[in-house]
Design a protein around this motif. Structure first.
Motif, PDB file in Angstrom:
ATOM      1  N   LEU A  97      10.179   7.424   0.824  1.00 39.95           N
ATOM      2  CA  LEU A  97       9.138   7.605  -0.174  1.00 39.95           C
ATOM      3  C   LEU A  97       9.071   9.071  -0.545  1.00 39.95           C
ATOM      4  O   LEU A  97       9.359   9.933   0.275  1.00 39.95           O
ATOM      5  CB  LEU A  97       7.752   7.255   0.372  1.00 39.95           C
ATOM      6  CG  LEU A  97       7.564   6.096   1.293  1.00 39.95           C
ATOM      7  CD1 LEU A  97       7.635   6.546   2.705  1.00 39.95           C
ATOM      8  CD2 LEU A  97       6.234   5.489   1.002  1.00 39.95           C
ATOM      9  N   SER A  98       8.675   9.332  -1.764  1.00 39.80           N
ATOM     10  CA  SER A  98       8.423  10.716  -2.148  1.00 39.80           C
ATOM     11  C   SER A  98       6.955  10.852  -2.539  1.00 39.80           C
ATOM     12  O   SER A  98       6.363   9.936  -3.104  1.00 39.80           O
ATOM     13  CB  SER A  98       9.331  11.151  -3.299  1.00 39.80           C
ATOM     14  OG  SER A  98       9.046  10.442  -4.473  1.00 39.80           O
ATOM     15  N   LEU A 111       0.829  -1.201   0.000  1.00 38.65           N
ATOM     16  CA  LEU A 111       0.000   0.000   0.000  1.00 38.65           C
ATOM     17  C   LEU A 111       0.871   1.261   0.000  1.00 38.65           C
ATOM     18  O   LEU A 111       0.615   2.201  -0.757  1.00 38.65           O
ATOM     19  CB  LEU A 111      -0.916  -0.010   1.225  1.00 38.65           C
ATOM     20  CG  LEU A 111      -1.862   1.162   1.385  1.00 38.65           C
ATOM     21  CD1 LEU A 111      -2.801   1.264   0.199  1.00 38.65           C
ATOM     22  CD2 LEU A 111      -2.650   1.012   2.679  1.00 38.65           C
ATOM     23  N   VAL A 112       1.905   1.270   0.811  1.00 41.77           N
ATOM     24  CA  VAL A 112       2.819   2.415   0.877  1.00 41.77           C
ATOM     25  C   VAL A 112       3.468   2.642  -0.489  1.00 41.77           C
ATOM     26  O   VAL A 112       3.575   3.779  -0.958  1.00 41.77           O
ATOM     27  CB  VAL A 112       3.872   2.191   1.977  1.00 41.77           C
ATOM     28  CG1 VAL A 112       5.037   3.143   1.857  1.00 41.77           C
ATOM     29  CG2 VAL A 112       3.228   2.315   3.350  1.00 41.77           C
ATOM     30  N   GLN A 113       3.890   1.586  -1.134  1.00 44.57           N
ATOM     31  CA  GLN A 113       4.511   1.712  -2.461  1.00 44.57           C
ATOM     32  C   GLN A 113       3.521   2.283  -3.468  1.00 44.57           C
ATOM     33  O   GLN A 113       3.904   3.063  -4.346  1.00 44.57           O
ATOM     34  CB  GLN A 113       5.013   0.357  -2.944  1.00 44.57           C
ATOM     35  CG  GLN A 113       6.202  -0.142  -2.168  1.00 44.57           C
ATOM     36  CD  GLN A 113       6.584  -1.569  -2.555  1.00 44.57           C
ATOM     37  OE1 GLN A 113       5.917  -2.232  -3.331  1.00 44.57           O
ATOM     38  NE2 GLN A 113       7.681  -2.041  -1.994  1.00 44.57           N
ATOM     39  N   GLU A 114       2.262   1.912  -3.371  1.00 46.56           N
ATOM     40  CA  GLU A 114       1.243   2.401  -4.300  1.00 46.56           C
ATOM     41  C   GLU A 114       0.913   3.873  -4.059  1.00 46.56           C
ATOM     42  O   GLU A 114       0.593   4.596  -4.995  1.00 46.56           O
ATOM     43  CB  GLU A 114      -0.025   1.552  -4.197  1.00 46.56           C
ATOM     44  CG  GLU A 114       0.137   0.158  -4.742  1.00 46.56           C
ATOM     45  CD  GLU A 114       0.464   0.146  -6.223  1.00 46.56           C
ATOM     46  OE1 GLU A 114      -0.273   0.783  -7.002  1.00 46.56           O
ATOM     47  OE2 GLU A 114       1.447  -0.509  -6.613  1.00 46.56           O
ATOM     48  N   LEU A 115       0.984   4.316  -2.822  1.00 42.73           N
ATOM     49  CA  LEU A 115       0.669   5.707  -2.482  1.00 42.73           C
ATOM     50  C   LEU A 115       1.753   6.681  -2.938  1.00 42.73           C
ATOM     51  O   LEU A 115       1.460   7.820  -3.276  1.00 42.73           O
ATOM     52  CB  LEU A 115       0.509   5.860  -0.972  1.00 42.73           C
ATOM     53  CG  LEU A 115      -0.744   5.298  -0.348  1.00 42.73           C
ATOM     54  CD1 LEU A 115      -0.626   5.343   1.176  1.00 42.73           C
ATOM     55  CD2 LEU A 115      -1.963   6.078  -0.801  1.00 42.73           C
ATOM     56  N   ALA A 116       2.980   6.229  -2.908  1.00 45.20           N
ATOM     57  CA  ALA A 116       4.117   7.120  -3.147  1.00 45.20           C
ATOM     58  C   ALA A 116       4.444   7.238  -4.629  1.00 45.20           C
ATOM     59  O   ALA A 116       4.194   6.321  -5.410  1.00 45.20           O
ATOM     60  CB  ALA A 116       5.339   6.595  -2.396  1.00 45.20           C
ATOM     61  N   HIS A 117       5.018   8.363  -4.983  1.00 50.57           N
ATOM     62  CA  HIS A 117       5.515   8.548  -6.345  1.00 50.57           C
ATOM     63  C   HIS A 117       6.751   7.681  -6.553  1.00 50.57           C
ATOM     64  O   HIS A 117       6.908   7.035  -7.587  1.00 50.57           O
ATOM     65  CB  HIS A 117       5.838  10.019  -6.594  1.00 50.57           C
ATOM     66  CG  HIS A 117       6.452  10.282  -7.925  1.00 50.57           C
ATOM     67  ND1 HIS A 117       5.753  10.153  -9.103  1.00 50.57           N
ATOM     68  CD2 HIS A 117       7.697  10.656  -8.269  1.00 50.57           C
ATOM     69  CE1 HIS A 117       6.551  10.419 -10.110  1.00 50.57           C
ATOM     70  NE2 HIS A 117       7.740  10.738  -9.637  1.00 50.57           N
ATOM     71  N   ARG A 118       7.649   7.717  -5.572  1.00 46.01           N
ATOM     72  CA  ARG A 118       8.845   6.860  -5.596  1.00 46.01           C
ATOM     73  C   ARG A 118       8.988   6.217  -4.233  1.00 46.01           C
ATOM     74  O   ARG A 118       8.581   6.784  -3.220  1.00 46.01           O
ATOM     75  CB  ARG A 118      10.091   7.686  -5.920  1.00 46.01           C
ATOM     76  CG  ARG A 118      10.027   8.267  -7.342  1.00 46.01           C
ATOM     77  CD  ARG A 118      11.293   8.973  -7.749  1.00 46.01           C
ATOM     78  NE  ARG A 118      12.394   8.024  -7.809  1.00 46.01           N
ATOM     79  CZ  ARG A 118      13.661   8.337  -7.522  1.00 46.01           C
ATOM     80  NH1 ARG A 118      13.981   9.561  -7.177  1.00 46.01           N
ATOM     81  NH2 ARG A 118      14.614   7.437  -7.597  1.00 46.01           N
ATOM     82  N   PHE A 119       9.599   5.033  -4.195  1.00 43.23           N
ATOM     83  CA  PHE A 119       9.772   4.269  -2.959  1.00 43.23           C
ATOM     84  C   PHE A 119      11.108   3.568  -3.025  1.00 43.23           C
ATOM     85  O   PHE A 119      11.507   3.093  -4.093  1.00 43.23           O
ATOM     86  CB  PHE A 119       8.642   3.232  -2.838  1.00 43.23           C
ATOM     87  CG  PHE A 119       8.828   2.257  -1.716  1.00 43.23           C
ATOM     88  CD1 PHE A 119       8.386   2.563  -0.447  1.00 43.23           C
ATOM     89  CD2 PHE A 119       9.450   1.037  -1.926  1.00 43.23           C
ATOM     90  CE1 PHE A 119       8.553   1.661   0.599  1.00 43.23           C
ATOM     91  CE2 PHE A 119       9.630   0.128  -0.898  1.00 43.23           C
ATOM     92  CZ  PHE A 119       9.174   0.447   0.374  1.00 43.23           C
ATOM     93  N   GLY A 120      11.799   3.497  -1.914  1.00 47.75           N
ATOM     94  CA  GLY A 120      13.058   2.774  -1.891  1.00 47.75           C
ATOM     95  C   GLY A 120      13.428   2.323  -0.494  1.00 47.75           C
ATOM     96  O   GLY A 120      12.969   2.876   0.504  1.00 47.75           O
TER      97      GLY A 120
END
Length: 147
Positions: free
Chosen positions: A133-134, A111-120
């Motif tokens: 996340l950005s 879910l966090v990955q889907e919300l963010a523009h970028r994730f790492g």
């Protein structure tokens, strides 16, 4: 709850002891800073992300010798939004898990990955890991006080 916060123009830093009841306080602080910076439209996603990431720290990292799970949370204003970073001292990187439709947990990182523009996620030079996340400001409106 134990926390130390430091805020400067465009940057919030929190040294934080994560407990099940302290996650809400982090959401309130993040939301307040986003509103102060004129980025209240990013608050829902950023608050959900900080909640999920701190909950993951509580559930999946090993406590220190004092039985605490310490994190360093940074929220940084960028020209086009914000970057949220949660650092914890556990070097194990998070893993996404497959979940069934009726599972009650296990979807937070997805879910966090889907919300963010970028994730790492990356190992931190100081030990542990950084999960970042950005979030982009797609409305284009930022108050003059937030710049």
């Amino acid at each position: 709850m134990r926390a130390r916060t430091h805020s400067s123009t465009g940057k919030l830093e929190m040294d934080y002891v994560v407990t099940p009841s302290s996650v809400r306080i982090a959401r309130v602080i993040v939301s307040a800073h986003l509103n102060l910076w004129g980025l209240g439209q990013l608050a829902d996603g950023a608050c959900l992300a900080v909640s999920e990431l701190l909950t993951n720290v509580w559930q999946h990292t090993r406590p220190n010798q004092l039985g605490q799970r310490n994190v360093h949370v940074t929220l940084t204003r960028t020209p086009d939004g914000v970057v949220l970073c949660v650092h914890d001292p556990d070097p194990r990187l998070p893993e996404s898990v497959r979940t069934a439709d009726d599972d009650e947990s296990g979807r937070g990182l997805f879910l966090v990955q889907e919300l963010a523009h970028r994730f790492g996620v990356s190992p931190s030079p100081s030990g542990g890991k950084d999960v970042w996340l950005s979030f982009l400001n797609t409305t284009g409106s930022v108050s003059a006080a937030a710049r």
